[in-house]
Design a protein around this motif. Structure first.
Motif, PDB file in Angstrom:
ATOM      1  N   VAL A   6      -5.166  11.560 -14.743  1.00 30.16           N
ATOM      2  CA  VAL A   6      -4.474  10.582 -15.579  1.00 30.16           C
ATOM      3  C   VAL A   6      -4.157  11.150 -16.957  1.00 30.16           C
ATOM      4  N   TRP A  61      -0.995  10.414 -19.498  1.00 32.04           N
ATOM      5  CA  TRP A  61      -1.300   9.957 -20.864  1.00 32.04           C
ATOM      6  C   TRP A  61      -0.641  10.864 -21.891  1.00 32.04           C
ATOM      7  N   ARG A 100     -10.130  10.565 -13.441  1.00 29.83           N
ATOM      8  CA  ARG A 100      -9.652   9.201 -13.682  1.00 29.83           C
ATOM      9  C   ARG A 100     -10.829   8.236 -13.578  1.00 29.83           C
ATOM     10  N   VAL A 148     -11.234   4.109 -13.529  1.00 30.04           N
ATOM     11  CA  VAL A 148     -10.424   2.889 -13.455  1.00 30.04           C
ATOM     12  C   VAL A 148     -11.188   1.699 -14.009  1.00 30.04           C
ATOM     13  N   ASP A 208      -8.174   4.548 -17.083  1.00 32.05           N
ATOM     14  CA  ASP A 208      -7.002   3.925 -16.482  1.00 32.05           C
ATOM     15  C   ASP A 208      -7.306   2.437 -16.296  1.00 32.05           C
ATOM     16  N   GLU A 219      -5.247   0.044 -16.011  1.00 27.04           N
ATOM     17  CA  GLU A 219      -4.243  -0.659 -15.219  1.00 27.04           C
ATOM     18  C   GLU A 219      -4.587  -0.695 -13.736  1.00 27.04           C
ATOM     19  N   THR A 220      -5.404   0.224 -13.274  1.00 21.21           N
ATOM     20  CA  THR A 220      -5.792   0.267 -11.860  1.00 21.21           C
ATOM     21  C   THR A 220      -7.126  -0.460 -11.708  1.00 21.21           C
TER      22      THR A 220
END
Length: 348
Positions: free
Chosen positions: A93, A97, A240, A242, A277, A279-280
């Motif tokens: 990610v 970014w 990443r 989440v 992250d 958004e996930t």
């Protein structure tokens, strides 16, 4: 000492990349003067590690701006390069970014020359901020480990999360470095980390260069090592993290987390805030990169498996938050993330 190990160097008109595929046998540097070359360096794993990938991509955008400086459609050319660089590695990610941050710099820019100056400053800032963040994570992570310790500890790490994977010092290996600097490290055990052997080729190389007491083990020996009770913590990085605290990291991380829980060792994930992250919702939404099966069937130029045999070669796995004891970023520490409704809320 650790800053003597670097994966990339910005020269003002080109990006020099240490070809990590050639370590530890050779230290080979490649110079890139366009974004296409930086794309290839990332995709072919000359440079790897989520923070270093993001930093390299940012400099790739700068090189695209240099090439388009005098074009009428300079903005379109830069945005096209950003889109292309985003395809180099799908899971880390930090890549997206860094590219979003670079793209945001284009707002209000009136010329290609101005874009070059602004983008170069931003890429350098991303690089310097990552180095500072690594130092901060090293301190925070070492503090947590020393809380319950009455002396130097033995830890286990996976893949390479050192200066070679970042802007300096390292994430998980940054914690190891800080423990070493404090005299609080007895031994760091390193998984060899198949199939690219980042543990044996890179982590061991970094540790040996800096006098950090270390021991290499085959990946499948981790259970025996943890069963001995000597290892207090498994310390890993992340590509990443989440919203619910699930973590994508180098394949084999999930194995270690399960083993650590069974044998009573802690699991610490160390990664910069750029890895978050929000958004996930959970790990099921993470795209896992599948790489060529020849990485399993061959070592260098030598075949080690029958030609044409099917191969399952995911680069990452997802470790559930329930198996993680501590998440460390430069913005703070989250303990037992699965117990929080919004574990990343405090990391702002």
């Amino acid at each position: 000492m650790s800053e003597q190990v670097v994966p990339v160097i910005w020269r003002g008109d080109c990006l020099e990349v240490l070809d990590q595929r050639r370590l530890p046998g050779e230290e080979v540097w490649h110079s890139y003067r366009d974004s296409v070359g930086v794309f290839e360096a990332i995709a072919s794993m000359q440079v790897r590690g989520a923070p270093a990938i993001g930093i390299s991509a940012a400099y790739g955008v700068v090189l695209a701006a240099f090439a388009a400086r005098d074009e009428v459609d300079w903005r379109i050319a830069i945005e096209r390069a950003i889109d292309e660089l985003a395809e180099s590695r799908p899971t880390a990610v930090n890549l997206f970014w860094a590219l979003r941050r670079m793209q945001g710099c284009l707002e209000g820019i009136g010329s290609g020359s101005e874009a070059c100056a602004v983008l170069e400053r931003e890429a350098i800032r991303i690089h310097e901020e990552d180095a500072a963040a690594n130092r901060r994570m090293g301190e925070l992570g070492a503090d947590v480990i020393q809380e319950g310790s009455d002396g130097p500890v033995e830890v286990l790490t996976h893949c390479n999360t050192g200066a070679l994977a970042t802007g300096g010092h390292g994430t998980a290996l940054g914690v190891v470095r800080t423990l070493h600097e404090r005299g609080a490290l007895s031994m760091v055990h390193m998984d060899e980390t198949r199939p690219w052997l980042q543990g044996s080729r890179l982590t061991a190389w970094e540790c040996m260069r800096e006098g950090i007491r270390c021991s290499l083990n085959v990946d499948s020996a981790a259970a025996t090592l943890l069963a001995s009770g000597r290892v207090r913590w498994v310390i890993v990085g992340a590509d990443r993290i989440v919203a619910n605290g699930d973590v994508a990291n180098k394949i084999g991380t999930l194995n270690l987390a399960i083993l650590a829980r069974h044998f009573g060792a802690g699991v610490m994930v160390v990664a910069p805030a750029s890895t978050l992250d929000r958004e996930t919702p959970d790990g099921s939404g993470i795209v896992i990169e599948q790489r060529d099966g020849n990485e399993l069937r061959r070592v260098g130029e030598r075949d080690i498996a029958p030609a044409g045999v099917a191969a399952f070669n995911p680069v990452f796995d997802v470790t559930p938050a329930a198996l993680i004891d501590v998440i460390v970023t430069e913005q703070g520490v989250v303990r037992n993330p699965a117990r929080h409704t919004n574990p990343l809320a405090s990391l702002v």
